[in-house]
Write an enzyme that holds these catalytic residues in place. Structure first.
Site, PDB file in Angstrom:
ATOM      1  N   ARG A  51      80.234 -70.152  51.370  1.00 43.00           N
ATOM      2  CA  ARG A  51      80.860 -71.511  50.781  1.00 43.00           C
ATOM      3  C   ARG A  51      82.491 -71.551  50.721  1.00 43.00           C
ATOM      4  O   ARG A  51      83.147 -72.403  49.978  1.00 43.00           O
ATOM      5  CB  ARG A  51      80.481 -72.157  49.400  1.00 43.00           C
ATOM      6  CG  ARG A  51      79.078 -72.234  49.424  1.00 43.00           C
ATOM      7  CD  ARG A  51      78.492 -73.890  50.183  1.00 43.00           C
ATOM      8  NE  ARG A  51      77.280 -74.104  50.069  1.00 43.00           N
ATOM      9  CZ  ARG A  51      76.673 -74.768  49.000  1.00 43.00           C
ATOM     10  NH1 ARG A  51      77.220 -75.438  48.074  1.00 43.00           N
ATOM     11  NH2 ARG A  51      75.543 -75.133  49.216  1.00 43.00           N
ATOM     12  N   ARG A  57      84.462 -77.500  49.314  1.00 47.45           N
ATOM     13  CA  ARG A  57      85.116 -78.309  48.417  1.00 47.45           C
ATOM     14  C   ARG A  57      86.355 -77.801  47.621  1.00 47.45           C
ATOM     15  O   ARG A  57      87.281 -78.506  47.057  1.00 47.45           O
ATOM     16  CB  ARG A  57      84.193 -78.925  47.373  1.00 47.45           C
ATOM     17  CG  ARG A  57      83.433 -80.066  48.262  1.00 47.45           C
ATOM     18  CD  ARG A  57      82.251 -80.756  47.303  1.00 47.45           C
ATOM     19  NE  ARG A  57      81.359 -79.754  47.010  1.00 47.45           N
ATOM     20  CZ  ARG A  57      80.178 -79.740  46.193  1.00 47.45           C
ATOM     21  NH1 ARG A  57      79.987 -80.935  45.885  1.00 47.45           N
ATOM     22  NH2 ARG A  57      79.505 -78.698  46.094  1.00 47.45           N
ATOM     23  N   ARG A  64      87.253 -84.457  55.172  1.00 46.46           N
ATOM     24  CA  ARG A  64      85.747 -85.059  55.065  1.00 46.46           C
ATOM     25  C   ARG A  64      85.800 -86.517  54.493  1.00 46.46           C
ATOM     26  O   ARG A  64      84.843 -87.195  54.732  1.00 46.46           O
ATOM     27  CB  ARG A  64      85.086 -84.172  53.999  1.00 46.46           C
ATOM     28  CG  ARG A  64      84.238 -83.091  54.724  1.00 46.46           C
ATOM     29  CD  ARG A  64      83.101 -83.388  55.354  1.00 46.46           C
ATOM     30  NE  ARG A  64      82.519 -84.484  54.737  1.00 46.46           N
ATOM     31  CZ  ARG A  64      81.354 -84.244  53.725  1.00 46.46           C
ATOM     32  NH1 ARG A  64      81.345 -83.033  53.332  1.00 46.46           N
ATOM     33  NH2 ARG A  64      80.764 -85.277  53.122  1.00 46.46           N
ATOM     34  N   ASP A 115      74.742 -76.685  57.243  1.00 47.39           N
ATOM     35  CA  ASP A 115      73.931 -76.650  55.851  1.00 47.39           C
ATOM     36  C   ASP A 115      72.563 -76.234  56.361  1.00 47.39           C
ATOM     37  O   ASP A 115      72.148 -76.400  57.392  1.00 47.39           O
ATOM     38  CB  ASP A 115      73.884 -78.100  55.277  1.00 47.39           C
ATOM     39  CG  ASP A 115      73.296 -77.894  53.752  1.00 47.39           C
ATOM     40  OD1 ASP A 115      74.047 -77.700  53.145  1.00 47.39           O
ATOM     41  OD2 ASP A 115      72.102 -78.075  53.826  1.00 47.39           O
ATOM     42  N   TYR A 142      62.733 -77.330  48.994  1.00 43.35           N
ATOM     43  CA  TYR A 142      63.309 -78.708  49.399  1.00 43.35           C
ATOM     44  C   TYR A 142      62.349 -79.786  49.884  1.00 43.35           C
ATOM     45  O   TYR A 142      62.282 -80.717  49.546  1.00 43.35           O
ATOM     46  CB  TYR A 142      64.654 -78.842  50.198  1.00 43.35           C
ATOM     47  CG  TYR A 142      65.594 -78.134  49.273  1.00 43.35           C
ATOM     48  CD1 TYR A 142      66.450 -78.861  48.533  1.00 43.35           C
ATOM     49  CD2 TYR A 142      66.324 -76.859  49.665  1.00 43.35           C
ATOM     50  CE1 TYR A 142      67.440 -78.417  47.832  1.00 43.35           C
ATOM     51  CE2 TYR A 142      67.268 -76.354  48.995  1.00 43.35           C
ATOM     52  CZ  TYR A 142      67.952 -77.052  48.088  1.00 43.35           C
ATOM     53  OH  TYR A 142      68.810 -76.290  47.421  1.00 43.35           O
TER      54      TYR A 142
HETATM   55  C1  LIG Z   1      70.860 -74.208  49.097  1.00 46.08           C
HETATM   56  C2  LIG Z   1      71.851 -74.359  50.248  1.00 46.08           C
HETATM   57  C3  LIG Z   1      72.224 -75.582  50.335  1.00 46.08           C
HETATM   58  N1  LIG Z   1      73.123 -75.500  51.641  1.00 46.08           N
HETATM   59  C4  LIG Z   1      73.426 -74.102  51.953  1.00 46.08           C
HETATM   60  C5  LIG Z   1      72.501 -73.361  51.000  1.00 46.08           C
HETATM   61  C6  LIG Z   1      72.349 -72.008  50.763  1.00 46.08           C
HETATM   62  C7  LIG Z   1      73.493 -71.440  50.084  1.00 46.08           C
HETATM   63  C8  LIG Z   1      73.349 -71.410  48.826  1.00 46.08           C
HETATM   64  O1  LIG Z   1      72.452 -70.800  48.160  1.00 46.08           O
HETATM   65  O2  LIG Z   1      74.433 -72.169  48.099  1.00 46.08           O
HETATM   66  C9  LIG Z   1      73.869 -73.621  52.790  1.00 46.08           C
HETATM   67  C10 LIG Z   1      75.630 -74.022  53.118  1.00 46.08           C
HETATM   68  N2  LIG Z   1      75.955 -75.332  53.008  1.00 46.08           N
HETATM   69  C11 LIG Z   1      77.276 -75.354  53.397  1.00 46.08           C
HETATM   70  C12 LIG Z   1      77.457 -74.063  53.949  1.00 46.08           C
HETATM   71  C13 LIG Z   1      78.966 -73.919  54.736  1.00 46.08           C
HETATM   72  C14 LIG Z   1      79.588 -72.696  55.032  1.00 46.08           C
HETATM   73  C15 LIG Z   1      80.069 -71.918  54.085  1.00 46.08           C
HETATM   74  O3  LIG Z   1      79.395 -71.307  53.320  1.00 46.08           O
HETATM   75  O4  LIG Z   1      81.178 -72.017  53.848  1.00 46.08           O
HETATM   76  C16 LIG Z   1      76.544 -73.266  53.874  1.00 46.08           C
HETATM   77  C17 LIG Z   1      76.344 -71.697  54.307  1.00 46.08           C
HETATM   78  C18 LIG Z   1      78.001 -76.622  53.317  1.00 46.08           C
HETATM   79  C19 LIG Z   1      77.957 -77.470  52.275  1.00 46.08           C
HETATM   80  N3  LIG Z   1      76.585 -78.080  51.711  1.00 46.08           N
HETATM   81  C20 LIG Z   1      76.837 -79.002  50.777  1.00 46.08           C
HETATM   82  C21 LIG Z   1      78.421 -79.135  50.716  1.00 46.08           C
HETATM   83  C22 LIG Z   1      78.686 -80.043  49.698  1.00 46.08           C
HETATM   84  C23 LIG Z   1      78.890 -81.440  50.295  1.00 46.08           C
HETATM   85  C24 LIG Z   1      80.229 -82.110  50.515  1.00 46.08           C
HETATM   86  O5  LIG Z   1      81.044 -81.507  50.693  1.00 46.08           O
HETATM   87  O6  LIG Z   1      80.231 -83.553  50.556  1.00 46.08           O
HETATM   88  C25 LIG Z   1      78.945 -78.113  51.580  1.00 46.08           C
HETATM   89  C26 LIG Z   1      80.470 -77.933  51.721  1.00 46.08           C
HETATM   90  C27 LIG Z   1      75.836 -79.790  50.320  1.00 46.08           C
HETATM   91  C28 LIG Z   1      74.822 -78.941  49.704  1.00 46.08           C
HETATM   92  N4  LIG Z   1      73.616 -78.604  50.548  1.00 46.08           N
HETATM   93  C29 LIG Z   1      72.842 -77.774  49.408  1.00 46.08           C
HETATM   94  C30 LIG Z   1      73.389 -78.027  48.256  1.00 46.08           C
HETATM   95  C31 LIG Z   1      72.836 -77.416  46.991  1.00 46.08           C
HETATM   96  C32 LIG Z   1      74.629 -78.635  48.345  1.00 46.08           C
HETATM   97  C33 LIG Z   1      75.350 -79.162  47.260  1.00 46.08           C
HETATM   98  C34 LIG Z   1      75.232 -80.297  46.713  1.00 46.08           C
HETATM   99  C35 LIG Z   1      76.259 -80.980  46.035  1.00 46.08           C
HETATM  100  O7  LIG Z   1      76.511 -80.382  44.731  1.00 46.08           O
HETATM  101  O8  LIG Z   1      77.201 -81.742  46.359  1.00 46.08           O
HETATM  102  C36 LIG Z   1      71.619 -76.814  50.106  1.00 46.08           C
END
Ligand SMILES: Cc1c2[nH]c(c1CCC(=O)O)Cc1[nH]c(c(CCC(=O)O)c1C)Cc1[nH]c(c(CCC(=O)O)c1C)Cc1[nH]c(c(C)c1CCC(=O)O)C2
Length: 346
Positions: free
Chosen positions: A27, A31, A40, A76, A151
């Site tokens: 990540r 954010r 974004r 994602d 999910y």
């Molecule tokens: C479980 C999981 C998800 N997504 C992901 C996982 C596996 C990794 C982990 O265990 O954290 C994988 C993921 N998601 C994202 C990345 C991007 C690359 C990186 O690692 O920098 C990666 C590798 C971007 C993202 N994926 C997400 C964001 C946030 C959305 C935003 O910025 O609007 C980002 C940057 C959304 C997301 N997507 C998911 C969640 C739990 C969330 C957060 C929701 C929230 O709290 O808003 C599912």
């Protein structure tokens, strides 16, 4: 374009001696960066993931800012499901939400397969990135079958995964049919990324730590193994949270690099991996700074970085990372400092 064969991350992943300890942060794109939040504005998460220019720019932001040794593709874990036609969205502050959770055999049979053209924007983004990245390897990724199944079955994020575990035990045949179908999607998504030019892949089984080793081996490992076997031309990193008891099984699934969260010290993880499989080459690990310690101030953070680098010497190769993803309120300057200290630690 370089083939990155001397890139520290790829050298360490193969168990060689890199020119410096490689470091990237799960990540790292996202954010915690003001430039990310700015870009974004007004674009939904999944739309951003399917816009090649945006994916390219967001993936590059942390590389420019922090001097990390790997770029993680901005995407994602639910992107291939969405691209294949599953009705789902990523809700800010919640995570992935699925419109019609999987319950019956009919639901499993209705899950679409992924076709390459459906993720063409991701292929295009990888092309743009490889032209920009120089020697920094691009890491592709996918969600592992169990984490994606959670999910799809729960309908959204879940603390206890009770519907998922109930399905697994009450109807093993349906469970295996579901994981088989998801594994097809995940394997195809990774295959496409490797064909497009990613230099390593990470399989995120974020929620696998919710399972006993027995259940993991019976209900999950064979499916993750099938996914990992399809991308054996690049180093494969396999990561989950709370997986101290599962590390040898996750390696057995076909990992070249085992991701470790902050609960298990790296030297302990290496000992467990060695003892479980003395016939295999010495293990390579990735991890494992607690993401909360990026809030602890410079003195405490530096001490932790030094400890983790020292413990990582027990492995044949160590890729420094967090034990899970960067938390949204993290001060990006602390990430930059941590990277600097990892590179300087001897
Ligand atoms: C479980 C999981 C998800 N997504 C992901 C996982 C596996 C990794 C982990 O265990 O954290 C994988 C993921 N998601 C994202 C990345 C991007 C690359 C990186 O690692 O920098 C990666 C590798 C971007 C993202 N994926 C997400 C964001 C946030 C959305 C935003 O910025 O609007 C980002 C940057 C959304 C997301 N997507 C998911 C969640 C739990 C969330 C957060 C929701 C929230 O709290 O808003 C599912």
């Amino acid at each position: 374009m370089s083939d990155n064969t001397t890139a520290p991350l790829l050298v360490a992943a193969r168990g060689g001696v890199p020119s410096r300890t490689p470091v990237w942060f799960m990540r790292q794109a996202g954010r915690s960066l003001p430039e990310y939040r700015e870009l974004r504005k007004g674009t939904a998460m999944l739309d951003a993931c399917l816009d090649p220019e945006m994916v390219c720019e967001i993936t590059l932001q942390p590389v420019r800012r922090h001097d990390v040794d790997g770029a993680i593709l901005f995407s994602d874990i639910v992107v291939p499901l969405k691209a294949a036609g599953v009705d789902l969205d990523i809700v800010p502050g919640t995570g992935p939400v699925v419109a019609k959770p999987i319950v019956t055999r009919g639901d499993v049979d209705a899950l679409p397969l992924l076709e390459e053209h459906q993720v063409q924007p991701v292929v295009d983004a990888i092309g743009l990135l490889n032209a920009e990245l120089g020697d920094v390897p691009l890491i592709g990724f996918a969600g592992a079958p169990f984490t994606l199944a959670s999910y799809l079955v729960e309908g959204g994020p879940s603390k206890h995964h009770e519907r998922t575990k109930a399905l697994m035990h009450a109807d093993p045949e349906l469970w295996h049919a579901l994981l088989d179908r998801i594994a097809d999607i995940t394997a195809e998504f990774l295959r496409v990324q490797v064909a497009a030019g990613v230099k390593a892949v990470q399989l995120f089984d974020s929620w696998a730590g919710a399972l006993s080793e027995r259940d993991y081996r019976e209900f999950v490992l064979p499916h993750s193994a099938r996914v990992l076997a399809t991308v054996d031309s690049v180093p494969r990193i396999h990561f989950g949270v709370g997986t101290g008891e599962l590390l040898p099984a996750m390696r057995e699934a076909g990992a070249d690099v085992v991701g470790v969260d902050w609960r298990t010290p790296l030297d302990v993880a290496v000992r467990r991996l060695r003892e479980a499989a003395p016939e295999l080459p010495p293990p390579v690990v990735q991890g494992n700074l607690d993401p909360a310690l990026l809030f602890a101030g410079e003195t405490a953070l530096r001490r932790e970085v030094d400890r983790i680098v020292a413990e990582g010497r027990a492995a044949a190769g160590h890729i420094f990372n967090l034990g899970h993803g960067v938390l949204p309120d993290t001060d990006p300057d602390m990430i930059t400092k941590a990277v600097e200290w990892v590179h300087r630690a001897r």
